[in-house]
Design a protein around this motif. Structure first.
Motif, PDB file in Angstrom:
ATOM      1  N   LYS A 117     -31.258  10.668  -0.181  1.00 40.54           N
ATOM      2  CA  LYS A 117     -29.795  10.828  -0.129  1.00 40.54           C
ATOM      3  C   LYS A 117     -29.208   9.969   0.983  1.00 40.54           C
ATOM      4  O   LYS A 117     -28.056   9.565   0.925  1.00 40.54           O
ATOM      5  CB  LYS A 117     -29.431  12.290   0.173  1.00 40.54           C
ATOM      6  CG  LYS A 117     -29.648  13.207  -1.005  1.00 40.54           C
ATOM      7  CD  LYS A 117     -29.316  14.632  -0.626  1.00 40.54           C
ATOM      8  CE  LYS A 117     -29.602  15.566  -1.782  1.00 40.54           C
ATOM      9  NZ  LYS A 117     -29.499  16.979  -1.398  1.00 40.54           N
ATOM     10  N   ASP A 118     -30.001   9.739   2.038  1.00 37.97           N
ATOM     11  CA  ASP A 118     -29.482   8.987   3.181  1.00 37.97           C
ATOM     12  C   ASP A 118     -29.766   7.504   2.995  1.00 37.97           C
ATOM     13  O   ASP A 118     -30.860   7.027   3.255  1.00 37.97           O
ATOM     14  CB  ASP A 118     -30.103   9.494   4.483  1.00 37.97           C
ATOM     15  CG  ASP A 118     -29.376   8.925   5.697  1.00 37.97           C
ATOM     16  OD1 ASP A 118     -28.623   7.945   5.532  1.00 37.97           O
ATOM     17  OD2 ASP A 118     -29.555   9.468   6.789  1.00 37.97           O
ATOM     18  N   LYS A 129     -15.274  14.344  11.967  1.00 42.26           N
ATOM     19  CA  LYS A 129     -13.986  13.780  12.402  1.00 42.26           C
ATOM     20  C   LYS A 129     -13.025  13.555  11.249  1.00 42.26           C
ATOM     21  O   LYS A 129     -11.863  13.223  11.463  1.00 42.26           O
ATOM     22  CB  LYS A 129     -14.236  12.445  13.123  1.00 42.26           C
ATOM     23  CG  LYS A 129     -15.151  12.572  14.334  1.00 42.26           C
ATOM     24  CD  LYS A 129     -15.151  11.336  15.204  1.00 42.26           C
ATOM     25  CE  LYS A 129     -16.080  10.276  14.701  1.00 42.26           C
ATOM     26  NZ  LYS A 129     -16.208   9.131  15.624  1.00 42.26           N
ATOM     27  N   THR A 130     -13.521  13.710  10.008  1.00 46.22           N
ATOM     28  CA  THR A 130     -12.672  13.457   8.838  1.00 46.22           C
ATOM     29  C   THR A 130     -12.310  14.782   8.164  1.00 46.22           C
ATOM     30  O   THR A 130     -12.830  15.839   8.546  1.00 46.22           O
ATOM     31  CB  THR A 130     -13.406  12.563   7.828  1.00 46.22           C
ATOM     32  OG1 THR A 130     -14.554  13.283   7.355  1.00 46.22           O
ATOM     33  CG2 THR A 130     -13.854  11.261   8.459  1.00 46.22           C
ATOM     34  N   ASP A 131     -11.444  14.717   7.144  1.00 45.22           N
ATOM     35  CA  ASP A 131     -10.987  15.944   6.478  1.00 45.22           C
ATOM     36  C   ASP A 131     -11.864  16.369   5.305  1.00 45.22           C
ATOM     37  O   ASP A 131     -11.577  17.364   4.645  1.00 45.22           O
ATOM     38  CB  ASP A 131      -9.551  15.741   5.953  1.00 45.22           C
ATOM     39  CG  ASP A 131      -8.568  15.683   7.111  1.00 45.22           C
ATOM     40  OD1 ASP A 131      -8.891  16.226   8.181  1.00 45.22           O
ATOM     41  OD2 ASP A 131      -7.498  15.059   6.934  1.00 45.22           O
ATOM     42  N   GLU A 132     -12.910  15.625   5.007  1.00 44.47           N
ATOM     43  CA  GLU A 132     -13.761  15.980   3.866  1.00 44.47           C
ATOM     44  C   GLU A 132     -14.424  17.340   4.105  1.00 44.47           C
ATOM     45  O   GLU A 132     -14.808  17.646   5.224  1.00 44.47           O
ATOM     46  CB  GLU A 132     -14.834  14.917   3.637  1.00 44.47           C
ATOM     47  CG  GLU A 132     -14.283  13.681   2.962  1.00 44.47           C
ATOM     48  CD  GLU A 132     -14.421  12.447   3.838  1.00 44.47           C
ATOM     49  OE1 GLU A 132     -14.125  12.551   5.060  1.00 44.47           O
ATOM     50  OE2 GLU A 132     -14.798  11.407   3.299  1.00 44.47           O
ATOM     51  N   ARG A 133     -14.573  18.115   3.012  1.00 45.76           N
ATOM     52  CA  ARG A 133     -15.048  19.495   3.165  1.00 45.76           C
ATOM     53  C   ARG A 133     -16.442  19.754   2.606  1.00 45.76           C
ATOM     54  O   ARG A 133     -16.996  20.833   2.807  1.00 45.76           O
ATOM     55  CB  ARG A 133     -14.077  20.448   2.433  1.00 45.76           C
ATOM     56  CG  ARG A 133     -12.700  20.496   3.055  1.00 45.76           C
ATOM     57  CD  ARG A 133     -12.762  21.311   4.359  1.00 45.76           C
ATOM     58  NE  ARG A 133     -11.588  21.087   5.185  1.00 45.76           N
ATOM     59  CZ  ARG A 133     -10.468  21.765   5.097  1.00 45.76           C
ATOM     60  NH1 ARG A 133     -10.354  22.724   4.208  1.00 45.76           N
ATOM     61  NH2 ARG A 133      -9.454  21.492   5.896  1.00 45.76           N
ATOM     62  N   ILE A 177     -22.978  11.952   3.917  1.00 48.04           N
ATOM     63  CA  ILE A 177     -23.766  10.991   4.689  1.00 48.04           C
ATOM     64  C   ILE A 177     -22.839  10.188   5.601  1.00 48.04           C
ATOM     65  O   ILE A 177     -21.754   9.773   5.184  1.00 48.04           O
ATOM     66  CB  ILE A 177     -24.525  10.029   3.731  1.00 48.04           C
ATOM     67  CG1 ILE A 177     -25.430  10.807   2.773  1.00 48.04           C
ATOM     68  CG2 ILE A 177     -25.315   8.979   4.511  1.00 48.04           C
ATOM     69  CD1 ILE A 177     -26.472  11.669   3.435  1.00 48.04           C
ATOM     70  N   GLY A 178     -23.249   9.987   6.836  1.00 45.15           N
ATOM     71  CA  GLY A 178     -22.420   9.202   7.757  1.00 45.15           C
ATOM     72  C   GLY A 178     -23.027   9.178   9.140  1.00 45.15           C
ATOM     73  O   GLY A 178     -24.008   9.877   9.428  1.00 45.15           O
TER      74      GLY A 178
END
Ligand SMILES: Nc1ncnc2c1ncn2[C@@H]1O[C@H](COP(=O)(O)OP(=O)(O)O)[C@@H](O)[C@H]1O
Ligand SMILES: Cc1cn([C@H]2C[C@H](O)[C@@H](COP(=O)(O)O)O2)c(=O)[nH]c1=O
Length: 222
Positions: free
Chosen positions: A66-67, A182-186, A191-192
């Motif tokens: 996945k990464d 730091k982002t709005d994704e829930r 991955i980041g």
């Protein structure tokens, strides 16, 4: 090292004796390394694997497919240390991928990004209890909401050792135990790297989370 492509490049950090993991070939072991992102989990895993390899043991490293941040054939730390690896969707695929003979020869198996493997518990049990392998597992104990992540905490009861590492809080520089998104994704799995996440201490986890909740409420009412 049983690797799909390349030999292990030497890792330039000296090994302390305490970082190596000795075990008899008859009885396996499970060692777990947890902590937030940027805490040095992958670095610690790679150093231990390198130390085992230097001690003449046969090693292999697995990460989740996945990464895809650094390609699929290497594990890479946030500061660039690198080791060839097997990138798999499930740990149950490992024996088939590597081949039975190669699996039987293996003495040490490293697993990185363990939070992404649903079959972590079964694989570790089988490898350590029945196959006599030393398994070194690195992964996030908690997600960005500080909830238990994947099956990492499930293997604590079957582990020989557990090490919780800390990073440095990006706000105040104190020890960081948590990972802030730091982002709005829930979604739980996202991955980041430093573009999406930062390590924080308890105080700044609470402050920054409240700030982001207030920010989204403000937006909803305007
Ligand atoms: N905010 C950051 N952005 C990029 N790299 C960082 C950051 N904070 C720490 N690092 C580096 O990342 C290293 C740890 O990397 P790694 O072993 O891959 O951590 P983990 O696997 O726990 O995420 C630290 O030694 C440090 O040099
Ligand atoms: C907190 C958190 C992280 N992730 C992802 C982000 C990265 O791709 C990995 C962690 O990598 P590292 O080696 O520990 O730096 O996990 C996620 O999907 N969800 C989360 O809540």
């Amino acid at each position: 090292m049983l690797s799909p492509t390349r030999p292990i490049p030497s890792i330039p950090t000296p090994q302390s004796h305490a970082e190596t993991t000795q075990s008899s070939s008859l009885c396996g072991e499970i060692h777990v390394i947890v902590g937030p992102m940027f805490a040095g989990k992958t670095t610690t895993l790679l150093r231990r694997i390198q130390a085992e390899s230097n001690n003449g043991r046969t090693v292999a490293v697995i990460k989740s497919s996945k990464d895809t941040r650094y390609g699929l054939d290497s594990i890479v730390t946030h500061d660039g240390m690198k080791l060839p690896c097997w990138a798999l969707a499930n740990l149950s695929l490992f024996r088939q991928k590597i081949g039975t003979d190669a699996y039987d020869q293996l003495e040490v198996i490293g697993i990185d990004e363990a939070q992404f493997f649903e079959d972590l518990y079964d694989f570790c049990c089988e490898a350590a209890d029945h196959d006599g392998k030393t398994v070194i597992v690195a992964g996030l104990d908690g997600d960005y909401l500080r909830r238990s992540f994947g099956s990492v905490l499930d293997i604590i009861p079957i582990a020989n050792s557990v090490m919780k590492l800390t990073a440095r809080c990006e706000v105040c520089g104190k020890q960081a135990q948590f990972t802030l998104r730091k982002t709005d994704e829930r979604e739980t799995e996202l991955i980041g790297g430093a573009d999406v996440y930062m390590p924080v201490c308890r105080q700044h986890y609470v402050i920054e989370t409240a700030r982001s909740v207030l920010g989204s409420q403000k937006l909803a009412y305007t």
